[in-house]
Design a protein around this motif. Structure first.
Motif, mmCIF file in Angstrom:
data_model
loop_
_atom_site.group_PDB
_atom_site.id
_atom_site.type_symbol
_atom_site.label_atom_id
_atom_site.label_comp_id
_atom_site.label_asym_id
_atom_site.label_seq_id
_atom_site.Cartn_x
_atom_site.Cartn_y
_atom_site.Cartn_z
ATOM 1 N N ILE A 479 -0.558 -57.224 -33.157
ATOM 2 C CA ILE A 479 -0.639 -56.103 -32.211
ATOM 3 C C ILE A 479 0.384 -55.007 -32.506
ATOM 4 C CG2 ILE A 479 -0.309 -55.456 -29.788
ATOM 5 C CD1 ILE A 479 -1.821 -57.944 -28.985
ATOM 6 N N PRO A 480 1.649 -55.318 -32.811
ATOM 7 C CA PRO A 480 2.590 -54.230 -33.126
ATOM 8 C C PRO A 480 2.111 -53.357 -34.289
ATOM 9 C CG PRO A 480 3.798 -56.251 -32.688
ATOM 10 C CD PRO A 480 2.346 -56.627 -32.745
ATOM 11 N N ASP A 481 1.678 -53.977 -35.381
ATOM 12 C CA ASP A 481 1.172 -53.200 -36.517
ATOM 13 C C ASP A 481 -0.095 -52.437 -36.138
ATOM 14 O OD1 ASP A 481 3.195 -54.037 -38.168
ATOM 15 O OD2 ASP A 481 2.047 -55.678 -39.064
ATOM 16 N N GLU A 482 -0.965 -53.093 -35.380
ATOM 17 C CA GLU A 482 -2.219 -52.451 -34.971
ATOM 18 C C GLU A 482 -1.938 -51.196 -34.152
ATOM 19 O OE1 GLU A 482 -5.972 -53.353 -31.933
ATOM 20 O OE2 GLU A 482 -4.209 -54.658 -32.016
ATOM 21 N N MET A 483 -1.052 -51.291 -33.166
ATOM 22 C CA MET A 483 -0.775 -50.145 -32.310
ATOM 23 C C MET A 483 -0.099 -49.015 -33.086
ATOM 24 S SD MET A 483 -2.079 -50.854 -29.402
ATOM 25 C CE MET A 483 -3.353 -51.938 -30.052
ATOM 26 N N ASP A 484 0.740 -49.367 -34.049
ATOM 27 C CA ASP A 484 1.353 -48.333 -34.891
ATOM 28 C C ASP A 484 0.282 -47.607 -35.700
ATOM 29 O OD1 ASP A 484 3.844 -48.958 -33.946
ATOM 30 O OD2 ASP A 484 4.403 -50.224 -35.657
ATOM 31 N N MET A 485 -0.691 -48.359 -36.233
ATOM 32 C CA MET A 485 -1.780 -47.739 -36.981
ATOM 33 C C MET A 485 -2.608 -46.821 -36.079
ATOM 34 S SD MET A 485 -1.785 -48.539 -40.196
ATOM 35 C CE MET A 485 -1.452 -49.782 -41.446
ATOM 36 N N CYS A 486 -2.839 -47.252 -34.840
ATOM 37 C CA CYS A 486 -3.606 -46.436 -33.891
ATOM 38 C C CYS A 486 -2.874 -45.125 -33.603
ATOM 39 C CB CYS A 486 -3.825 -47.202 -32.589
ATOM 40 S SG CYS A 486 -4.900 -48.647 -32.753
ATOM 41 N N ARG A 487 -1.574 -45.226 -33.462
ATOM 42 C CA ARG A 487 -0.767 -44.027 -33.222
ATOM 43 C C ARG A 487 -0.864 -43.074 -34.408
ATOM 44 N NH1 ARG A 487 5.759 -44.355 -32.124
ATOM 45 N NH2 ARG A 487 6.276 -42.169 -32.540
ATOM 46 N N ARG A 488 -0.817 -43.613 -35.614
ATOM 47 C CA ARG A 488 -0.907 -42.761 -36.806
ATOM 48 C C ARG A 488 -2.279 -42.111 -36.908
ATOM 49 N NH1 ARG A 488 1.342 -46.141 -41.841
ATOM 50 N NH2 ARG A 488 1.107 -44.104 -42.850
ATOM 51 N N GLN A 489 -3.331 -42.840 -36.556
ATOM 52 C CA GLN A 489 -4.665 -42.245 -36.545
ATOM 53 C C GLN A 489 -4.717 -41.052 -35.611
ATOM 54 O OE1 GLN A 489 -8.357 -44.498 -36.325
ATOM 55 N NE2 GLN A 489 -7.222 -46.371 -36.760
ATOM 56 N N ALA A 490 -4.131 -41.219 -34.421
ATOM 57 C CA ALA A 490 -4.135 -40.131 -33.442
ATOM 58 C C ALA A 490 -3.310 -38.947 -33.930
ATOM 59 C CB ALA A 490 -3.600 -40.648 -32.106
ATOM 60 N N GLN A 491 -2.213 -39.211 -34.611
ATOM 61 C CA GLN A 491 -1.386 -38.131 -35.136
ATOM 62 C C GLN A 491 -2.143 -37.321 -36.184
ATOM 63 O OE1 GLN A 491 1.951 -40.563 -36.365
ATOM 64 N NE2 GLN A 491 3.241 -39.778 -34.716
ATOM 65 N N VAL A 492 -2.851 -38.000 -37.059
ATOM 66 C CA VAL A 492 -3.628 -37.306 -38.082
ATOM 67 C C VAL A 492 -4.748 -36.497 -37.438
ATOM 68 C CG1 VAL A 492 -5.122 -37.616 -40.085
ATOM 69 C CG2 VAL A 492 -3.060 -38.996 -39.846
ATOM 70 N N TRP A 493 -5.389 -37.085 -36.419
ATOM 71 C CA TRP A 493 -6.435 -36.367 -35.679
ATOM 72 C C TRP A 493 -5.878 -35.090 -35.068
ATOM 73 C CZ3 TRP A 493 -6.024 -35.640 -30.328
ATOM 74 C CH2 TRP A 493 -7.118 -35.035 -29.705
ATOM 75 N N LEU A 494 -4.700 -35.151 -34.484
ATOM 76 C CA LEU A 494 -4.098 -33.988 -33.850
ATOM 77 C C LEU A 494 -3.817 -32.896 -34.884
ATOM 78 C CD1 LEU A 494 -3.034 -32.987 -31.071
ATOM 79 C CD2 LEU A 494 -0.777 -33.746 -31.793
ATOM 80 N N LYS A 495 -3.303 -33.295 -36.042
ATOM 81 C CA LYS A 495 -3.031 -32.321 -37.100
ATOM 82 C C LYS A 495 -4.311 -31.632 -37.553
ATOM 83 C CE LYS A 495 1.064 -34.375 -39.305
ATOM 84 N NZ LYS A 495 1.572 -34.966 -40.575
ATOM 85 N N LYS A 496 -5.383 -32.400 -37.641
ATOM 86 C CA LYS A 496 -6.637 -31.858 -38.170
ATOM 87 C C LYS A 496 -7.351 -30.975 -37.152
ATOM 88 C CE LYS A 496 -11.096 -33.274 -40.101
ATOM 89 N NZ LYS A 496 -10.986 -32.429 -41.307
ATOM 90 N N ASP A 497 -7.475 -31.446 -35.923
ATOM 91 C CA ASP A 497 -8.275 -30.735 -34.930
ATOM 92 C C ASP A 497 -7.486 -29.690 -34.141
ATOM 93 O OD1 ASP A 497 -10.157 -32.474 -35.815
ATOM 94 O OD2 ASP A 497 -10.808 -33.152 -33.841
ATOM 95 N N PHE A 498 -6.164 -29.841 -34.065
ATOM 96 C CA PHE A 498 -5.338 -28.897 -33.323
ATOM 97 C C PHE A 498 -4.116 -28.504 -34.169
ATOM 98 C CE2 PHE A 498 -7.593 -31.537 -30.286
ATOM 99 C CZ PHE A 498 -8.155 -30.595 -29.428
ATOM 100 N N PRO A 499 -4.366 -27.866 -35.318
ATOM 101 C CA PRO A 499 -3.238 -27.557 -36.221
ATOM 102 C C PRO A 499 -2.236 -26.583 -35.629
ATOM 103 C CG PRO A 499 -5.259 -26.467 -36.942
ATOM 104 C CD PRO A 499 -5.655 -27.408 -35.855
ATOM 105 N N HIS A 500 -2.648 -25.822 -34.590
ATOM 106 C CA HIS A 500 -1.735 -24.850 -33.998
ATOM 107 C C HIS A 500 -0.712 -25.496 -33.072
ATOM 108 C CE1 HIS A 500 -4.942 -25.541 -31.114
ATOM 109 N NE2 HIS A 500 -4.151 -25.072 -30.160
ATOM 110 N N LEU A 501 -0.922 -26.772 -32.747
ATOM 111 C CA LEU A 501 0.009 -27.455 -31.849
ATOM 112 C C LEU A 501 1.106 -28.132 -32.671
ATOM 113 C CD1 LEU A 501 -2.409 -29.090 -29.258
ATOM 114 C CD2 LEU A 501 -1.066 -27.013 -28.988
#
Length: 630
Positions: A479-501
């Motif tokens: 679970i610790p590794d899984e949740m870290d991976m989920c967080r990284r997925q969300a970070q990449v999504w934010l960079k891609k879809d909301f680059p101005h933020l």
């Protein structure tokens, strides 16, 4: 404007030959990435098919005529082709998606459908050490590279002599090279950079295609020729020759398949996709063995990465994929095909998903054979098969929809496939009424086995035609590794879809709050799946387990990061409210199939352990009695 002296450029082109080895291929792919903006500081670069084609054109194209001529750095030869049909774009982009050991150390890659996000990771020293390893056996002369990549400059003075070193600033800017990168990746000395190039006065830019030597034979008609692969299936499908040729590919299956190697490939790709799988070695090996033997169904709770895993498995087998989502109204028309109306009110044959992709698979196998016969470079991999992924398989009444495929799917043995073609009764031409399933064609279904009230059952007769592999949630210790991976997925999504933020999470002052949210999410997922196993607790014996998937954790992180990035003065309470609202609005509605006794247990735990998440507690309470006031 003048052009750089033609013979000097010709010499540079010939000396820029990269050996057709993995190292040489990696070097060229790195140049393409650098040209598109990759830097040691972690800047994210978006890679698409079009961007790779554009970069390769800029780096290796010699003529603007069609068909144009391009310089192949692997063979050191000039080649003629249709526009963008010969440069190994697939090889370049695929290597980013399926990175080898060198690229895994060098790059961080996330796939977004047809596009991928690429950035460096680790410290600068790690990055430069990886570059040194890459440049050990492939290191061109800087002088030759400068001349070659300046071949189309039209801003140079007439009638003068130019020092090669004067080309360096523009070259460095175009490739986003640091001085350290140039020292690592190229051979050079000060004297060579002082070499002077005489420029031809009053001469316009000359097409290099007319200046540089062609490979033998010199007849332009006999130069290596390429065609656009994308249109070939349609052309052959309608060439009037029928489908009898597909029987030959029913007799061919996966040759020299190494289970261990394929398992390693899938695991490496899963890591790049931030996918955490339970008992990964065993799970992936079961899937690989199943696909070597026949067709596969991945079953499990929603959000566990079944469709992603299906794509990765296909990639490991060098197979392209088509994805179809099953629906309740599927019949044999969608799966096998039939007759459809035309604008003139007449009827025409229509291939369903299975024969359409089986035909594409045979085309891919044929194309791979042609490439092998022509001695195509192994560093330019192309798909050798095509598979069909049916998402949400049991949303359809698949027993009814699969029709006459029952017999064809009963075995993946070549002797069976070559003697049991698909009956295409609706085809008007007799030579098209039988199509053979290729030995390398596979069906992968994904199936939700949680929402049993909303899906169709599958008969024993049909289940015998597939291997069913369960894809559950990660183990407790993952679970610790899984949740870290989920967080990284969300970070990449934010960079891609909301680059101005701007990501405030990178700001040190928010780190404690973000870490607290991370721990809260880990605790919630651990309890929902496995209950309280603390010392002296007996709850684990009576706890209702809910296999909530990783995708739901990604959704929660998206909400938290959006809140974090949109406000400069965000507080810990703001982040908790974002988490609470997302859980109440997106996760709790997914609990609709749980029993009231289970929901009461969840409500009680949130009251006791997550008291700040009041909106979630109210949403669970309302779910137990939708007539109540929330």
């Amino acid at each position: 404007m003048a052009s750089i002296r033609p013979q000097r450029v010709a010499d540079a082109a010939r000396r820029l030959k990269f050996k057709a080895t993995r190292t040489g291929a990696d070097y060229v792919r790195l140049l393409v990435l650098k040209y598109q903006g990759l830097e040691p500081n972690g800047t994210t670069v978006t890679i698409s098919n079009n961007s790779v084609i554009s970069a390769c054109d800029d780096l290796f194209k010699a003529s603007s005529t069609q068909p144009y001529i391009w310089f192949d750095p692997f063979s050191g030869e000039w080649k003629r082709m249709a526009a963008n049909g010969g440069w190994p774009v697939g090889s370049v982009k695929t290597q980013y998606e399926r990175p080898n050991k060198t690229f895994r150390k060098l790059l961080e890659v996330v796939k977004y459908g047809p596009d991928i996000e690429v950035s460096t990771h680790g410290t600068d020293s790690d990055y430069y050490q990886c570059l040194r390893e890459l440049a050990t056996r492939t290191k061109p002369q800087l002088t030759e590279a400068l001349i070659w990549f300046s071949r189309n400059r039209t801003d140079l003075s007439d009638g003068t002599e130019l020092e090669v070193g004067h080309l360096l600033p523009q070259f460095q800017k175009s490739f986003h090279f640091t001085e350290e990168e140039i020292r690592i990746l190229f051979h050079f000395d000060t004297d060579s950079l002082r070499e002077r190039l005489p420029l031809t006065a009053g001469q316009t830019q000359i097409s290099l295609a007319d200046l540089l030597p062609s490979p033998d034979p010199t007849d332009p008609a006999e130069l290596t020729s390429f065609s656009d692969q994308a249109g070939e299936t349609t052309q052959r499908e309608n060439d009037g020759k029928g489908y009898s040729w597909t029987q030959n590919y029913a007799r061919k299956t996966f040759a020299d398949s190494d289970i261990g190697d394929m398992v390693d490939k899938v695991k490496a790709m899963a890591a790049s996709a931030y996918l955490v799988l339970p008992d990964e070695d065993t799970l992936v090996e079961r899937c690989v063995v199943a696909l070597l033997a026949g067709h596969l169904v991945l079953q499990g709770p929603p959000g566990t990465g079944k469709t992603t895993l299906a794509r990765l498995l296909a990639e490991a087998f060098s197979a392209d994929t088509a994805v179809a989502t099953a629906t309740a109204d599927w019949t044999t028309y969608e799966v096998i095909g039939g007759l459809r109306p035309k604008h003139d009110k007449s009827l025409e044959p229509f291939l369903g998903y299975v024969p359409k992709e089986a035909l594409a698979c045979a085309e891919a196998m044929k194309k791979a054979e042609e490439n092998n016969t022509a001695g195509a470079d192994d560093s330019k991999p192309t798909p050798t098969a095509r598979w069909l992924i049916i998402d949400e398989l049991n949303r359809a009444d698949i027993d009814r929809a699969i029709g006459s495929l029952y017999t064809v799917l009963s075995s993946a043995h070549t002797s069976h496939l070559s003697t049991n073609p698909i009956d295409l009764w609706f085809e008007t031409e007799p030579e098209r009424q039988k199509l053979w399933l290729p030995g390398k064609f596979r069906l992968i279904g994904t199936m939700n086995d949680v929402d049993t009230s909303f899906v169709n059952s599958i008969s024993q007769g049909l289940t015998r035609r597939f291997h069913f592999v369960y894809v559950g949630v990660p183990d407790r210790n993952q679970i610790p590794d899984e949740m870290d991976m989920c967080r990284r997925q969300a970070q990449v999504w934010l960079k891609k879809d909301f680059p101005h933020l701007a990501l405030s999470s990178e700001n040190e002052k928010h780190r404690p709050s973000v870490n607290e949210i991370a721990q809260r999410i880990k605790n919630i997922f651990s309890w929902l799946r496995y209950g309280d196993t603390s010392a002296g607790s007996a709850q684990g014996d009576s706890h209702h387990s809910w296999p909530i998937g990783s995708a739901q954790a990604v959704d929660l992180w998206k909400a938290v990061l959006l809140t974090l990035a949109s406000r400069a003065d965000v507080s810990k309470d703001d982040l908790v409210r974002a988490l609470d609202s997302c859980f109440a609005d997106r996760i709790v509605p997914q609990m609709g199939t749980l029993r009231n006794s289970h929901l009461r247990e969840i409500q009680g735990w949130f009251l006791a352990e997550q008291s700040e998440m009041q909106e979630t507690e109210r949403a669970v309470r309302h779910l137990m009695n939708t007539q109540s006031v929330r």
